[in-house]
Structure formats: C-alpha cells, structure tokens
Scaffold this motif. Structure first.
Motif, PDB file in Angstrom:
ATOM      1  N   GLN A 118      -3.984   8.827   6.227  1.00 27.26           N
ATOM      2  CA  GLN A 118      -2.774   8.140   5.759  1.00 27.26           C
ATOM      3  C   GLN A 118      -2.046   7.510   6.945  1.00 27.26           C
ATOM      4  O   GLN A 118      -1.631   6.353   6.885  1.00 27.26           O
ATOM      5  CB  GLN A 118      -1.867   9.141   5.041  1.00 27.26           C
ATOM      6  CG  GLN A 118      -0.633   8.530   4.413  1.00 27.26           C
ATOM      7  CD  GLN A 118       0.203   9.585   3.699  1.00 27.26           C
ATOM      8  OE1 GLN A 118       0.553  10.620   4.277  1.00 27.26           O
ATOM      9  NE2 GLN A 118       0.494   9.348   2.432  1.00 27.26           N
TER      10      GLN A 118
ATOM     11  N   SER B  33     -13.290   3.535   6.847  1.00 26.32           N
ATOM     12  CA  SER B  33     -13.254   4.844   6.199  1.00 26.32           C
ATOM     13  C   SER B  33     -13.573   5.906   7.248  1.00 26.32           C
ATOM     14  O   SER B  33     -13.684   5.586   8.432  1.00 26.32           O
ATOM     15  CB  SER B  33     -14.287   4.870   5.064  1.00 26.32           C
ATOM     16  OG  SER B  33     -15.551   4.431   5.543  1.00 26.32           O
TER      17      SER B  33
ATOM     18  N   ALA C 238      -0.865   3.999  -4.006  1.00 30.26           N
ATOM     19  CA  ALA C 238      -2.124   4.556  -3.508  1.00 30.26           C
ATOM     20  C   ALA C 238      -3.285   3.924  -4.265  1.00 30.26           C
ATOM     21  O   ALA C 238      -4.418   3.926  -3.817  1.00 30.26           O
ATOM     22  CB  ALA C 238      -2.145   6.063  -3.700  1.00 30.26           C
TER      23      ALA C 238
ATOM     24  N   GLY D 116      -3.347   8.528  -0.893  1.00 31.83           N
ATOM     25  CA  GLY D 116      -3.883   7.175  -0.940  1.00 31.83           C
ATOM     26  C   GLY D 116      -5.330   7.096  -0.483  1.00 31.83           C
ATOM     27  O   GLY D 116      -5.783   6.038  -0.041  1.00 31.83           O
ATOM     28  N   VAL D 117      -6.050   8.206  -0.593  1.00 28.61           N
ATOM     29  CA  VAL D 117      -7.440   8.255  -0.123  1.00 28.61           C
ATOM     30  C   VAL D 117      -8.385   8.453  -1.316  1.00 28.61           C
ATOM     31  O   VAL D 117      -8.084   9.196  -2.249  1.00 28.61           O
ATOM     32  CB  VAL D 117      -7.627   9.408   0.895  1.00 28.61           C
ATOM     33  CG1 VAL D 117      -9.102   9.583   1.259  1.00 28.61           C
ATOM     34  CG2 VAL D 117      -6.792   9.142   2.152  1.00 28.61           C
TER      35      VAL D 117
ATOM     36  N   LEU E 211      -6.035   0.106  -3.379  1.00 31.28           N
ATOM     37  CA  LEU E 211      -6.901   0.310  -2.214  1.00 31.28           C
ATOM     38  C   LEU E 211      -7.534  -1.012  -1.823  1.00 31.28           C
ATOM     39  O   LEU E 211      -7.833  -1.848  -2.654  1.00 31.28           O
ATOM     40  CB  LEU E 211      -7.944   1.379  -2.522  1.00 31.28           C
ATOM     41  CG  LEU E 211      -7.302   2.766  -2.646  1.00 31.28           C
ATOM     42  CD1 LEU E 211      -8.325   3.804  -3.012  1.00 31.28           C
ATOM     43  CD2 LEU E 211      -6.580   3.168  -1.367  1.00 31.28           C
TER      44      LEU E 211
ATOM     45  N   LEU F  18       0.826  -1.217   0.000  1.00 31.62           N
ATOM     46  CA  LEU F  18       0.000   0.000   0.000  1.00 31.62           C
ATOM     47  C   LEU F  18       0.853   1.256   0.000  1.00 31.62           C
ATOM     48  O   LEU F  18       0.562   2.231  -0.673  1.00 31.62           O
ATOM     49  CB  LEU F  18      -0.886   0.002   1.246  1.00 31.62           C
ATOM     50  CG  LEU F  18      -2.354  -0.311   0.994  1.00 31.62           C
ATOM     51  CD1 LEU F  18      -3.128  -0.239   2.287  1.00 31.62           C
ATOM     52  CD2 LEU F  18      -2.938   0.656  -0.023  1.00 31.62           C
TER      53      LEU F  18
ATOM     54  N   ASP G  65      -3.652   4.469   8.100  1.00 27.43           N
ATOM     55  CA  ASP G  65      -3.741   3.427   7.062  1.00 27.43           C
ATOM     56  C   ASP G  65      -5.208   3.180   6.677  1.00 27.43           C
ATOM     57  O   ASP G  65      -5.647   2.037   6.533  1.00 27.43           O
ATOM     58  CB  ASP G  65      -3.062   2.136   7.548  1.00 27.43           C
ATOM     59  CG  ASP G  65      -2.850   1.132   6.414  1.00 27.43           C
ATOM     60  OD1 ASP G  65      -2.793   1.541   5.237  1.00 27.43           O
ATOM     61  OD2 ASP G  65      -2.779  -0.084   6.723  1.00 27.43           O
TER      62      ASP G  65
ATOM     63  N   HIS H 252      -8.267   4.510   3.875  1.00 27.54           N
ATOM     64  CA  HIS H 252      -8.135   4.968   2.483  1.00 27.54           C
ATOM     65  C   HIS H 252      -9.422   5.470   1.838  1.00 27.54           C
ATOM     66  O   HIS H 252      -9.473   5.628   0.614  1.00 27.54           O
ATOM     67  CB  HIS H 252      -7.503   3.851   1.655  1.00 27.54           C
ATOM     68  CG  HIS H 252      -6.162   3.452   2.209  1.00 27.54           C
ATOM     69  ND1 HIS H 252      -5.022   4.155   1.920  1.00 27.54           N
ATOM     70  CD2 HIS H 252      -5.807   2.507   3.110  1.00 27.54           C
ATOM     71  CE1 HIS H 252      -4.011   3.626   2.586  1.00 27.54           C
ATOM     72  NE2 HIS H 252      -4.465   2.631   3.330  1.00 27.54           N
TER      73      HIS H 252
END
Lengths: 285, 285
Positions: free
Chosen positions: A67, A48, A21, A101-102, A24, A17, A70, A72
């Motif tokens: 982030q 989330s 990014a 990475g979201v 997911l 990960l 962890d 995303h």
C-alpha cells in the motif's frame, strides 16, 4: 513543463486509487489506473510483488508495504495462505488484501514432484480463484502437469526458472525446450535475475519466449553470473529500460513481481527504491 | 543488453563505494563515482538529503538511511548539530558522517532577522567548514548578509524559497529580483516543490536563474498550487526528466537534496522510492 499532461493524469489517478481499492491499475506504474487520455502509458502489465519478498513477515506487513509503495498485486506464497486453506480462510484472505487495495493474482512458487503434490497445487489454485500457478515441478512430473491443465482450463502454469544454483529449469530456454510441444498454457515465470545469472539475456528471452511467459520475477543482480547477488533494482546489471520496451513490444500483459531477496530481515527501503526506479523506467522508457 | 557498459560501471562503482567512504560520487545516481569510461553519466550534481527530512530522527538514523539509499551528502540542520557547536563537537559530527560514507556539504536552513543571528550563522558555517549556507533571512537583514559575504569568501549563501505559505521569498523570481544586484555569492536554494506551489515552473526558473542557484530541495507535489502537498518523487506534478535535462544543460554542480515532508514519522520507504525514481531519471534522462 511542470504541469505536463502525464503528470497530471498520474496525480489524479493516484488520488483516485486512494479512494477506491477497486480501481486497480492498468498502467505499469504501480498499478495506477490507466486513463483514456493516457493510452501511451496504459500498459497491459502491472507492478506487483512475489510473496517470497515477505518471507520473514506476516501478510499484514506485506500488504501495508505494498500500500505504501502504491503497488496493488501480490503473488500468494503458502506461508501467507496455506495449501490446505478452506473457502472461509481464502475469503478472509482476499478480504484482507482488498482492504489494502491489493489483489492476490496468483499462487506460488509451489514445489511438486508427485501427482498428489500436483493435484493439491491445482486444487488450491482453483479454490483461491487465481489464473496463474507458479510451479516448481520436477522433470518427471511435467507430463502429469500437462494433463492436469486440461482439467483446469482457467489456469496458466508458470514454471519458475532458478538459474545456475540448481540443475533443472535454469533458464528460459531450458523451460522452452521442455514445454514447447505441450499445452500452450504450460509456460514460465521468467525470473530475470536467475535468467541473467544463468548466462542468458532476459530481454532477448522475453522476445523469444513471450508466448509462454505467464509471470515475471523482477530483481536486479550485482553480476551477470552465478556469483551475482540480488541488489536494488537499478543498481545492478539488468537493463530495465530495454526490458520495459520489450515488454511493450511483445505486449506482455502479466505481472512484474518484485522478488527482493536482499536484506530479507529489513527489505522495506530496498523494496521502495526498486519500485521507485521501476516507476521512472515505465514513465520514461 | 543485460551486461551493458553503464550497468557494469554502475555495478562496480557501487561495490567500490562500499569499500571507500572517501570515493564519493560525481555521478548523480546516488553519488556513484564517475568513471572515465562513463563520461556521459559523470554529472556535476549529486543526490543528497536535506536534514529536515529527518526532523523526527537522530543523526545516526539519518545516516543509516542515507547509507541504505546509497546517498552520500547531507545538508546539516541544527537539530543534528547545534548552532553553538564547538570544534570538538563538529569534528565528532563529521567523523560520524564519514563512518557512514556521508559528507555534510552545507548547513541550514537557518532563520535570521538580526545581525546577531546572521553573525552566528556565518561563524557556524565556517566552523563546520561548509561552502553552502542555506538561509531564511528577513528582507531587512539582506543588506547585512550581503556585507557579511565579503568577510566569508568561501561561502555561498542560498536563500530558501518558501512558496505561497509565507509572504517573502515565495519563488525563485522573487529571490532573483532581491539579489540580482548584490554579491554574486548571494543566491538561492531552489525548492522545486515550493516554487511549483507558488505558481512558477522550476525547470524554467533553473534555466533563468541558475547562476545564483547554489542548492536545490527536491520533492514532488500533488498539485501545482498552494493546495499541493509533498508526495513521493514521481507521483506528483513535477517533470523530473525535464528538470534533470535542464540541470545538465546549465551545468548545475550543486546538490539535489531530497526534502521529504510526507510521513515525517515514518519517511523511510518514501525516501527510498524517491531516490529510486531519481536514480532512474538520471540514468535515462
């Protein structure tokens, strides 16, 4: 024991990960990528965050926090992306999220009592490109929302339930009764804390109403009554192992968005503790 | 389900704690007080923190962080209370800890290679009034430490194991071989991360050596080898459910001190996520 298969998969997945990014997750544990070798843990739902958790902070702070945790996925609140945002602003928003990475998976909660407000919310959801619109409609506007869904075949409309503090949509059963004969894409965002504070059982309600549960707000509550206040997940009254087992039993494939309403001025440790607790529940339930 | 007995007890216990720093827990979940009604969860061990976790921060920041995490025990490092501290400074230190609901349960790790360094460490531990001295002795000083323990019947001496990075006391088995014929109060601080990085299995080592495990350092590791680095608990290679089950099986009644060595400049979310994960493991294991 130490090098057990799942830990190994989790560890390598976490490493992956960091590099991508794009990768997911499909496992619930903080969106870590599922592994073919790890089917048991390849949950359909994801951890989330609800945008409201960051009501006192800008988008960048929210994204840095996710982030670090962890996690995303983010449900987008209008204070991070205004309802009148144009395509360019929306593209920049998504690019910024991706750089951490979201993914912004939904919008809302958005209040709507008039047809204009409903029109604006649906158009916004389409411009943003999400599949979930978390709404706070009045009872009066519900038939119009039902009609709008025909124009928006890609959208699921999730009515946010508010518990005993207001007099509409207090619990999942109230929403169910209002929508059960309407468009199948008209359902709910099951806020487990408000549902509990409304005297309901979120686990049983997920079981009963899961066909119309399109989003969930996660939090814990100090008491199972109107007197309850938001606490770190694991410190309160909600049975998260039972909830996660039920999410798996009914095949819930939406988001579990932490809406952390405690310490809004400094929520970071509470957010991290809550996700840590949830990750362990997902690993063990 | 939501109002399950354990959650209820946890919730009321958490409330009680806020009112009374004295009511320090006997349940492992963040030192929540055990309840007669909750015997199953009345663990003999406690979540705690190793002072080194806060090497970049003053005592007040450390205590505020533990209070936020609902953790009530701290192993005292000399950068928070110097080895030459007098009775007045020590009393003020304990008072400050108590004002945050925290008890300083031990001192160290303290390095010692000479008799003078050993004398100073033991005298410090007695002045501070703790029962656990976490030490980093040379092999040469071990016989002297063994002799000192006769003068200090209240002290358990826990040798900190360091893994593959140095050439002494790498793993639990190395310590066991060195102390097994010495004073029964000469044992180890089982650092599960370093033990794993040294190629050992911390769960099996706790089972084998628990009679001389007087303290534990908790962390997770990205790899089960020297290449491993510290990560948030739950993200790495250690099987915490198996570890907690083993702590219960052997009746471990010491501390589980988070020694979080990642992001030392901003460890707060990692600390909170790690404790959140551990609380869930203790609730579910």
């Amino acid at each position: 024991m130490a090098i057990n298969r799942r830990s190994f998969i989790k560890s390598s997945a976490a490493g992956a990960l960091m590099l991508s990014a794009g990768a997911l997750g499909t496992a619930c544990t903080a969106g870590r990528p599922a592994s073919g070798k790890d089917v048991a843990k390849a949950d359909k739902f994801h951890l989330s965050a609800a945008g409201y958790t960051f009501v006192k902070f800008d988008l960048e702070t929210a994204l840095k926090t996710l982030q670090k945790a962890d996690v995303h996925y983010l449900c987008i609140k209008d204070f991070h992306l205004p309802l009148d945002a144009g395509d360019e602003q929306i593209a920049a928003f998504h690019a910024k999220c991706a750089s951490y990475g979201v993914t912004g998976y939904g919008v809302g909660p958005i209040y709507m009592e008039t047809e204009e407000e409903a029109d604006r919310a649906f158009a916004y959801a389409r411009r943003v490109g999400v599949k979930v619109l978390v709404g706070v409609p009045s009872y009066g506007i519900l038939p119009y929302v039902d009609k709008k869904l025909e124009e928006y075949p890609e959208i699921k409309y999730a009515i946010h339930l508010h518990g005993p503090d207001i007099d509409i949509f207090q619990t999942a059963s109230v929403i169910w009764d209002k929508v059960k004969d309407l468009n199948p894409r008209l359902g709910m965002c099951l806020d487990i804390g408000h549902d509990l504070r409304g005297g309901a059982d979120p686990v049983e309600d997920l079981k009963k109403y899961h066909t119309r549960v399109f989003d969930m707000h996660f939090k814990d509550e100090s008491e199972a009554s109107k007197a309850g206040w938001c606490v770190e997940i694991g410190r309160g009254m909600i049975d998260f192992p039972a909830l996660v087992r039920m999410m798996r039993e009914v095949g819930y494939d939406g988001m579990c968005s932490l809406e952390y309403e405690k310490d809004l001025d400094d929520p970071f440790m509470g957010i991290a503790e809550s996700f840590g607790y949830l990750k362990a529940v997902c690993d063990m339930a």
